[in-house]
Design an enzyme around this catalytic site. Structure first.
Site, PDB file in Angstrom:
ATOM      1  N   ASP A  34       0.823  -1.229   0.000  1.00  0.00           N
ATOM      2  CA  ASP A  34       0.000   0.000   0.000  1.00  0.00           C
ATOM      3  C   ASP A  34       0.854   1.275   0.000  1.00  0.00           C
ATOM      4  OD1 ASP A  34       0.723  -0.236   2.722  1.00  0.00           O
ATOM      5  OD2 ASP A  34      -1.324   0.074   3.490  1.00  0.00           O
ATOM      6  N   ASP A 170      -5.369  -0.415   6.122  1.00  0.00           N
ATOM      7  CA  ASP A 170      -6.139  -0.793   7.313  1.00  0.00           C
ATOM      8  C   ASP A 170      -7.356   0.105   7.489  1.00  0.00           C
ATOM      9  OD1 ASP A 170      -3.974  -2.434   7.546  1.00  0.00           O
ATOM     10  OD2 ASP A 170      -3.088  -1.375   9.257  1.00  0.00           O
TER      11      ASP A 170
HETATM   12  C1  GLA Z   1       0.370  -2.356   8.462  1.00  0.00           C
HETATM   13  C2  GLA Z   1       0.104  -0.973   7.896  1.00  0.00           C
HETATM   14  C3  GLA Z   1      -0.553  -1.073   6.516  1.00  0.00           C
HETATM   15  C4  GLA Z   1       0.226  -1.993   5.593  1.00  0.00           C
HETATM   16  C5  GLA Z   1       0.550  -3.311   6.299  1.00  0.00           C
HETATM   17  C6  GLA Z   1       1.454  -4.186   5.471  1.00  0.00           C
HETATM   18  O1  GLA Z   1      -0.830  -3.021   8.726  1.00  0.00           O
HETATM   19  O2  GLA Z   1      -0.731  -0.238   8.756  1.00  0.00           O
HETATM   20  O3  GLA Z   1      -0.689   0.214   5.951  1.00  0.00           O
HETATM   21  O4  GLA Z   1       1.397  -1.370   5.135  1.00  0.00           O
HETATM   22  O5  GLA Z   1       1.158  -3.120   7.562  1.00  0.00           O
HETATM   23  O6  GLA Z   1       0.818  -4.573   4.300  1.00  0.00           O
END
Ligand code: GLA
Length: 380
Positions: A34, A170
């Protein structure tokens, strides 16, 4: 829910204006993509952060969490600034700060929070907390913010106020997922679509294995990995690693210092795994997701190096016991593993992982079946 209403009233002496809920998530595939402008495929889980909220007109923000420190935190909204709040209260406070930073004329509130999203398990309990406050404020103040705008605001709150350089997955999972589907999101364009995930219809379930370990290493490592990806993109003359195709990958790797190559290898192959997963899910071939999950885990373990002995063991034990595929989900360095399993074998696979943990001398993992759930919404 009557409990939450009663608890709010007992804490603040009046009824709340409403109650909201925002879920945690699992990510089916598309990890550490992301913040590289890439693709993700999360689904909301049926565990939520819930908030009972009543606006105030005196500029005071009062926060209480059942999972917090047992006291009401009292803040003045005009004094909110990055670094000014510590602990769990910084997440809801960050959202109020970000709303005001974005020009929304919002004031204080009495907020009573509770959550059954396991904390520290890589299931986005922090994002759920941010998003439930964001949607409550949106509704209470009649703000024109859709699911994407809410997620971007919550991400900004976490980046700038809490100081965690996370991507947007997320928060988008928490605001934009729908029941019975995974969200295929292009994090560059912020466009996406719901991909139906009729697991039960194909005799499948998603088993979540929370290893209950969180390695401290994760905190600084996430920022370092992100910086490494950005450095690689810069050296390759790209806006983001998303712009590198699998065909261009070998040539690009030759032009990079050795320490950056595995990062680039993971991101490019992971984006393709998301596209392949979406194609299979769209064609109704849900079982085909299995090998993609396991290949994704190998990439996170061997190239991106964010797995750990506990998540590696959970994946290996689940697959050995009959899972169609499994991978760590979330940022890594502990947290949870997601396994695609035949429905009738779910209990036996969960038991096999628990046994493998005991044999390795690890504590018992927490296991549950995750049915894709609804995104953030008003409850009452
Ligand atoms: C965490 C971060 C997300 C993403 C994941 C890995 O959850 O909050 O933004 O980068 O790690 O995919």
């Amino acid at each position: 829910m009557s409990d939450l209403l009663a608890a709010f009233e007992a804490t603040y002496g009046a009824a709340p204006a409403g109650v909201w809920a925002a879920p945690g998530r699992v990510n089916l595939i598309g990890e550490h993509t992301d913040y590289n402008d890439g693709y993700v495929l999360p689904a909301a889980i049926p565990y939520t952060a819930r908030a009972a909220v009543r606006p105030r007109t005196d500029g005071v923000l009062r926060l209480y969490s059942e999972q917090g420190d047992g006291v009401v935190t009292e803040l003045r909204v005009e004094e909110l600034a990055p670094g000014s709040v510590a602990g769990w209260a910084q997440y809801p406070a960050a959202v109020v700060w970000a709303l005001r930073e974005a020009g929304h004329e919002v004031g204080g509130a009495d907020v009573y929070l509770t959550s059954d999203v396991p904390g520290g398990a890589g299931l986005s309990s922090s994002a759920a907390l941010e998003c439930v406050v964001a949607i409550a404020y949106r509704d209470l103040h009649g703000l024109d913010l859709d699911a994407t705008a809410l997620a971007l605001l919550a991400q900004r709150a976490e980046n700038a106020f809490v100081g965690v350089p996370c991507g947007v997955m997320d928060q988008m999972a928490s605001t934009a997922c729908t029941e019975g589907a995974a969200l295929f999101l292009d994090t560059r364009t912020m466009t996406g679509r719901q991909v139906p995930l009729d697991l039960a219809g194909q005799g499948l379930r998603l088993l979540v294995i929370d290893t209950r370990v969180k390695h401290d290493l994760g905190d600084g490592a996430y920022a370092e990995l992100r910086a490494g990806c950005e450095r690689a993109a810069g050296l390759l003359g790209l806006a983001a690693l998303r712009d590198l195709t699998p065909e261009e990958l070998p040539g690009a790797l030759d032009r990079l210092p050795a320490e950056l190559r595995p990062l680039v290898q993971h991101v490019v192959t992971e984006n393709r795994r998301v596209e392949r997963a979406v194609a299979h899910l769209t064609a109704g071939e849900l079982a085909e997701l299995g090998p993609i999950l396991t290949a994704g885990h190998a990439s996170l373990r061997d190239d991106y190096r964010v797995s750990c002995p506990e998540t590696d063991l959970a994946v290996a034990a689940a697959v050995a016991a009959g899972a169609l595929g499994a991978r760590m989900t979330g940022g890594g360095f502990g947290g949870s593993v997601l396994a695609l399993v035949p429905s009738e074998e779910l209990d036996q696979i969960a038991a096999a992982v628990t046994t493998a943990f005991a044999e390795a001398g690890y504590g018992s993992p927490r296991t549950f079946a995750a049915t894709p759930a609804a995104g953030a919404h008003r409850v009452s």
